[in-house]
Design a protein around this motif. Structure first.
Motif, mmCIF file in Angstrom:
data_model
loop_
_atom_site.group_PDB
_atom_site.id
_atom_site.type_symbol
_atom_site.label_atom_id
_atom_site.label_comp_id
_atom_site.label_asym_id
_atom_site.label_seq_id
_atom_site.Cartn_x
_atom_site.Cartn_y
_atom_site.Cartn_z
ATOM 1 N N GLU A 101 13.532 -18.151 -34.980
ATOM 2 C CA GLU A 101 12.291 -17.900 -35.712
ATOM 3 C C GLU A 101 11.085 -18.440 -34.959
ATOM 4 O OE1 GLU A 101 12.745 -19.650 -39.522
ATOM 5 O OE2 GLU A 101 14.042 -18.060 -40.308
ATOM 6 N N GLY A 102 10.013 -17.655 -34.969
ATOM 7 C CA GLY A 102 8.768 -18.105 -34.359
ATOM 8 C C GLY A 102 8.943 -18.488 -32.908
ATOM 9 N N PHE A 103 8.400 -19.658 -32.557
ATOM 10 C CA PHE A 103 8.448 -20.126 -31.171
ATOM 11 C C PHE A 103 9.414 -21.299 -30.999
ATOM 12 C CE2 PHE A 103 4.211 -18.252 -31.743
ATOM 13 C CZ PHE A 103 4.200 -17.337 -30.706
ATOM 14 N N ARG A 104 10.285 -21.513 -32.007
ATOM 15 C CA ARG A 104 11.151 -22.688 -31.935
ATOM 16 C C ARG A 104 12.024 -22.684 -30.681
ATOM 17 N NH1 ARG A 104 12.542 -21.925 -37.746
ATOM 18 N NH2 ARG A 104 11.170 -23.286 -38.965
ATOM 19 N N GLY A 105 12.702 -21.566 -30.430
ATOM 20 C CA GLY A 105 13.566 -21.491 -29.265
ATOM 21 C C GLY A 105 12.811 -21.755 -27.975
ATOM 22 N N GLU A 106 11.632 -21.162 -27.845
ATOM 23 C CA GLU A 106 10.826 -21.361 -26.637
ATOM 24 C C GLU A 106 10.386 -22.807 -26.502
ATOM 25 O OE1 GLU A 106 7.591 -18.623 -26.433
ATOM 26 O OE2 GLU A 106 8.812 -16.910 -27.035
ATOM 27 N N GLU A 107 10.004 -23.427 -27.607
ATOM 28 C CA GLU A 107 9.557 -24.821 -27.567
ATOM 29 C C GLU A 107 10.697 -25.750 -27.173
ATOM 30 O OE1 GLU A 107 6.160 -24.394 -31.109
ATOM 31 O OE2 GLU A 107 8.133 -25.255 -31.527
ATOM 32 N N ILE A 108 11.878 -25.522 -27.731
ATOM 33 C CA ILE A 108 13.035 -26.363 -27.393
ATOM 34 C C ILE A 108 13.422 -26.162 -25.929
ATOM 35 C CG2 ILE A 108 15.489 -26.730 -27.854
ATOM 36 C CD1 ILE A 108 14.896 -26.032 -30.798
ATOM 37 N N ASN A 109 13.441 -24.918 -25.475
ATOM 38 C CA ASN A 109 13.762 -24.648 -24.072
ATOM 39 C C ASN A 109 12.759 -25.315 -23.143
ATOM 40 O OD1 ASN A 109 15.983 -23.049 -24.734
ATOM 41 N ND2 ASN A 109 14.782 -21.157 -24.777
ATOM 42 N N GLU A 110 11.497 -25.307 -23.525
ATOM 43 C CA GLU A 110 10.456 -25.894 -22.683
ATOM 44 C C GLU A 110 10.639 -27.406 -22.567
ATOM 45 O OE1 GLU A 110 7.558 -25.733 -19.986
ATOM 46 O OE2 GLU A 110 8.451 -23.989 -20.992
ATOM 47 N N ARG A 111 11.038 -28.032 -23.646
ATOM 48 C CA ARG A 111 11.257 -29.484 -23.594
ATOM 49 C C ARG A 111 12.443 -29.831 -22.700
ATOM 50 N NH1 ARG A 111 9.237 -32.828 -28.759
ATOM 51 N NH2 ARG A 111 7.530 -31.480 -29.406
ATOM 52 N N LEU A 112 13.504 -29.035 -22.772
ATOM 53 C CA LEU A 112 14.629 -29.264 -21.873
ATOM 54 C C LEU A 112 14.207 -29.070 -20.426
ATOM 55 C CD1 LEU A 112 17.653 -29.757 -21.347
ATOM 56 C CD2 LEU A 112 17.997 -27.296 -21.593
ATOM 57 N N ARG A 113 13.411 -28.031 -20.177
ATOM 58 C CA ARG A 113 12.943 -27.750 -18.815
ATOM 59 C C ARG A 113 12.154 -28.938 -18.265
ATOM 60 N NH1 ARG A 113 10.729 -23.378 -19.949
ATOM 61 N NH2 ARG A 113 12.577 -22.109 -19.563
ATOM 62 N N PHE A 114 11.375 -29.593 -19.120
ATOM 63 C CA PHE A 114 10.596 -30.766 -18.696
ATOM 64 C C PHE A 114 11.513 -31.833 -18.102
ATOM 65 C CE2 PHE A 114 9.292 -35.096 -19.761
ATOM 66 C CZ PHE A 114 8.075 -35.189 -19.120
ATOM 67 N N PHE A 115 12.624 -32.120 -18.796
ATOM 68 C CA PHE A 115 13.517 -33.179 -18.326
ATOM 69 C C PHE A 115 14.334 -32.748 -17.113
ATOM 70 C CE2 PHE A 115 12.945 -34.517 -22.826
ATOM 71 C CZ PHE A 115 12.459 -35.787 -22.584
ATOM 72 N N ILE A 116 14.759 -31.503 -17.080
ATOM 73 C CA ILE A 116 15.586 -31.044 -15.970
ATOM 74 C C ILE A 116 14.789 -30.940 -14.680
ATOM 75 C CG2 ILE A 116 16.826 -29.030 -15.055
ATOM 76 C CD1 ILE A 116 18.077 -28.621 -17.729
ATOM 77 N N GLU A 117 13.578 -30.422 -14.761
ATOM 78 C CA GLU A 117 12.810 -30.169 -13.537
ATOM 79 C C GLU A 117 12.313 -31.445 -12.877
ATOM 80 O OE1 GLU A 117 9.810 -27.267 -14.340
ATOM 81 O OE2 GLU A 117 11.264 -25.599 -14.389
ATOM 82 N N GLU A 118 12.284 -32.553 -13.606
ATOM 83 C CA GLU A 118 11.868 -33.800 -12.959
ATOM 84 C C GLU A 118 13.047 -34.532 -12.317
ATOM 85 O OE1 GLU A 118 10.138 -36.384 -15.838
ATOM 86 O OE2 GLU A 118 12.053 -36.876 -16.791
ATOM 87 N N CYS A 119 14.262 -33.975 -12.457
ATOM 88 C CA CYS A 119 15.450 -34.575 -11.832
ATOM 89 C C CYS A 119 15.556 -34.138 -10.376
ATOM 90 C CB CYS A 119 16.721 -34.153 -12.583
ATOM 91 S SG CYS A 119 16.833 -34.731 -14.281
ATOM 92 N N ASP A 120 16.062 -35.015 -9.543
ATOM 93 C CA ASP A 120 16.288 -34.678 -8.129
ATOM 94 C C ASP A 120 17.653 -34.027 -7.935
ATOM 95 O OD1 ASP A 120 13.819 -35.735 -7.273
ATOM 96 O OD2 ASP A 120 14.658 -37.765 -7.255
ATOM 97 N N HIS A 121 18.688 -34.596 -8.575
ATOM 98 C CA HIS A 121 20.046 -34.064 -8.429
ATOM 99 C C HIS A 121 20.713 -34.102 -9.803
ATOM 100 C CE1 HIS A 121 19.544 -34.397 -4.076
ATOM 101 N NE2 HIS A 121 19.148 -35.643 -4.250
ATOM 102 N N VAL A 122 20.319 -33.197 -10.673
ATOM 103 C CA VAL A 122 20.833 -33.238 -12.040
ATOM 104 C C VAL A 122 22.335 -32.992 -12.053
ATOM 105 C CG1 VAL A 122 20.291 -30.792 -12.458
ATOM 106 C CG2 VAL A 122 20.522 -32.363 -14.389
ATOM 107 N N GLN A 123 23.045 -33.877 -12.737
ATOM 108 C CA GLN A 123 24.508 -33.812 -12.819
ATOM 109 C C GLN A 123 24.976 -32.823 -13.872
ATOM 110 O OE1 GLN A 123 28.036 -36.931 -14.232
ATOM 111 N NE2 GLN A 123 26.182 -37.726 -13.325
ATOM 112 N N GLY A 124 24.258 -32.791 -15.004
ATOM 113 C CA GLY A 124 24.646 -31.909 -16.089
ATOM 114 C C GLY A 124 24.060 -32.380 -17.403
ATOM 115 N N VAL A 125 24.539 -31.788 -18.480
ATOM 116 C CA VAL A 125 24.058 -32.075 -19.833
ATOM 117 C C VAL A 125 25.203 -32.645 -20.656
ATOM 118 C CG1 VAL A 125 23.244 -31.036 -21.985
ATOM 119 C CG2 VAL A 125 22.261 -30.295 -19.799
ATOM 120 N N GLN A 126 24.956 -33.770 -21.334
ATOM 121 C CA GLN A 126 25.893 -34.251 -22.341
ATOM 122 C C GLN A 126 25.249 -33.996 -23.703
ATOM 123 O OE1 GLN A 126 26.683 -38.401 -21.429
ATOM 124 N NE2 GLN A 126 24.879 -39.120 -22.519
#
Length: 571
Positions: free
Chosen positions: A199-224
């Motif tokens: 609904e609305g922009f919820r999915g996009e907002e949640i994806n954007e927040r995840l992108r914030f954390f992933i893109e600042e990683c140098d060698h991301v191992q994965g998601v728990q």
């Protein structure tokens, strides 16, 4: 360093996560404390794997969990969704009036901080004042909050997961589903969560927040990822996982699917809905992760895992602490520092990353692995390490078979803080030798077993619940039997040794078969009572068949001769 991004979806998942991050915060504090147990000073855990370094708008350095938490609007209690470090956004004053009729205004009062949160606030204010005054500041206030009062307050009054959280969060970490308030009765199955995410922009907002954390990683191992899977949050997580798979196709996900004890159904329709939800939820969630671990016994208080504990099943603050302890333990290999030229194996050994854990548990080419979680809380090995280290592990995964012989079983075990006699800690090599000897004398031996060991026990922070029995000592050692029924608090127990194990074996078959059987019975067989209900959830016949095939493949991987879903069954 290989960074990990943590995700918590749902109320109970956030209860578990609150305890988990309290453990990490306690480890950070004890590592710098001159009076702490030496085991905490040389724990060999890379905290940067799960924490991020940042700074506020004022240039103050921060160290916060690399975390995305998702919950209902209103589920944060007295804590702002912006966290406590970055302040609130300035509100925009609205002077334009476009309505001349009667206006009724309703405002919800802010939730007051409990004693524990008040004590944290006062402590931070004092620290800031000392720093600003050049260490010459004197406290003019006499409002000291006693630890015993905090313990009592938490035992009797935890309502929100933030009520016992001692951690500062980044302003991108706490996401509320706006318009979705707590205790929404209809938010009780997979499809409701799927629709809410879209609904609305919820999915996009949640994806954007995840992108914030992933893109600042140098060698991301994965998601728990930890998800409260008993209702709509399973659907939120399922849609989110599908997006993660699309955007980060090579990023492994370790999924812990948790469920609070004591969930009951009061009528036939609820039983039907619950059975179909469980089948749909597990099938969809397992399809988008490397490894899924179901957690949550129907009654934790009466389980073997709670032998030395005093648990109230209806108390989320209690039960989530147990699951968080096991979650902390089995995830330690993901953040253990690898041995280098200046490090020895005297303090810790056995680091693994997410891909390695999934590969080890996959056995002979299994995909989308389902593992069980066993734990010993506490793992009091004093006396005879060899005979006790395996017998004390008990399942936290529901609907599992006991004493199953599986020649293809694989497992990853973690033991940390083990005591061998009195308060003397067993060395890494002693634990390794004991576990090896125990398996040599065991009836069923896994095809492959990996062991990770650390001398660092599980720290028990002040906001931990008073759930220890009278036979548990200050360092988790077993005391002589006592007739006392009173529980011991974190003021009495400061740390405990732990053992936990992820295991891929045939013992999970009843869990999988129950979901497949219920899907066939209520959703696939001709004239099935739940076919119309599934259709109302948005699942057509072909979708239900696909869900059944996913479950069937998971079953046949563990039991090639099961034949639980044939073409004739689904006609």
């Amino acid at each position: 360093m290989k960074e990990i991004v943590s995700i918590q979806v749902g109320d109970y998942a956030n209860f578990l996560g609150s305890h988990f991050w309290n453990f990490q915060d306690e480890l950070l504090g004890l590592a710098d404390s001159p009076d702490a147990d030496p085991a905490f000073k040389k724990h060999n855990f890379d905290m940067d794997a799960i924490y991020r370094i940042g700074e506020t708008h004022q240039g103050i350095q921060t160290y916060t969990p690399r975390l995305l938490s998702i919950g209902f609007q209103g589920s944060l209690g007295s804590v702002s969704s912006r966290g406590t470090l970055y302040g609130e956004r300035a509100s925009v004053k609205q002077d334009v009036n476009t309505w001349n009729g009667h206006v009724a205004r309703e405002e919800s009062k802010p939730v007051k901080k409990n004693l524990f949160l008040q004590s944290l606030y006062e402590e931070e204010q004092e620290t800031t004042a000392v720093v600003n005054s050049g260490n010459n500041w004197e406290n003019p206030s006499n409002s000291e909050i006693q630890d015993k009062d905090i313990v009592k307050c938490l035992e009797n009054g935890v309502q929100y997961w933030t009520d016992f959280s001692k951690v500062h969060y980044h302003h991108q970490s706490l996401y509320e589903l706006n318009g979705m308030w707590m205790d929404v009765e209809n938010f009780n199955h997979y499809a409701t969560g799927r629709d809410v995410f879209s609904e609305g922009f919820r999915g996009e907002e949640i994806n954007e927040r995840l992108r914030f954390f992933i893109e600042e990683c140098d060698h991301v191992q994965g998601v728990q990822l930890v998800v409260d899977d008993h209702g709509g949050f399973a659907g939120v997580a399922g849609e989110f996982l599908e997006n993660i798979a699309d955007d980060y196709s090579n990023l492994p996900v370790l999924l812990f699917s948790v469920r609070r004890p004591g969930l009951k159904v009061s009528n036939t329709l609820q039983k039907l809905s619950r059975s179909l939800h469980d089948a749909v939820s597990f099938s969809r969630l397992s399809a988008y992760c490397k490894l899924i671990i179901p957690i949550g016994l129907p009654s934790l208080s009466s389980s073997k895992a709670s032998r030395y504990l005093r648990i109230k099943d209806e108390n989320l603050y209690h039960t989530s602490a147990i699951y968080a302890s096991a979650f902390h333990s089995v995830s330690l290999p993901l953040r253990m520092e690898p041995l280098g030229p200046t490090k020895t194996s005297n303090d810790a050994s056995g680091p693994l990353d997410m891909n390695e854990i999934a590969h080890l548990l996959a056995g002979q080419g299994r995909q989308n692995i389902v593992a069980t979680l066993d734990a010993a809380i506490p793992a009091s090995f004093s006396g005879n390490l060899i005979n006790q280290c395996l017998d004390k592990l008990h399942p936290l995964t529901p609907e599992t078979a006991e004493d199953v012989e599986d020649s293809q079983a694989t497992e990853c075990m973690v033991v940390h803080g083990a005591l061998k006699s009195g308060l003397q800690r067993a060395s890494v090599s002693e634990v390794q030798e004991a576990v090896q000897a125990a398996y040599e004398n065991a009836v069923a031996i896994p095809r492959f077993s990996h062991l990770s060991v650390s001398q660092c026990p599980l720290p028990i922070p002040l906001p931990f619940p008073s759930i220890f029995g009278s036979t548990i000592g200050q360092h988790g050692e077993l005391l002589p039997s006592s007739s006392s029924s009173e529980s011991r608090s974190p003021l009495d127990v400061h740390s405990i040794p732990m053992a936990a194990r992820l295991r891929s074996s045939r013992s999970i078959l009843p869990f999988l078969e129950n979901r497949l059987t219920n899907l066939r019975k209520y959703g696939l067989n001709q004239g099935a009572a739940g076919s119309e209900l599934l259709r109302s959830w948005g699942f057509e016949r072909d979708d239900v068949v696909d869900i059944g095939e996913t479950l069937s493949k998971l079953v046949s991987t563990l039991d090639p001769h099961s034949g639980m879903l044939s073409d004739s069954d689904s006609d």
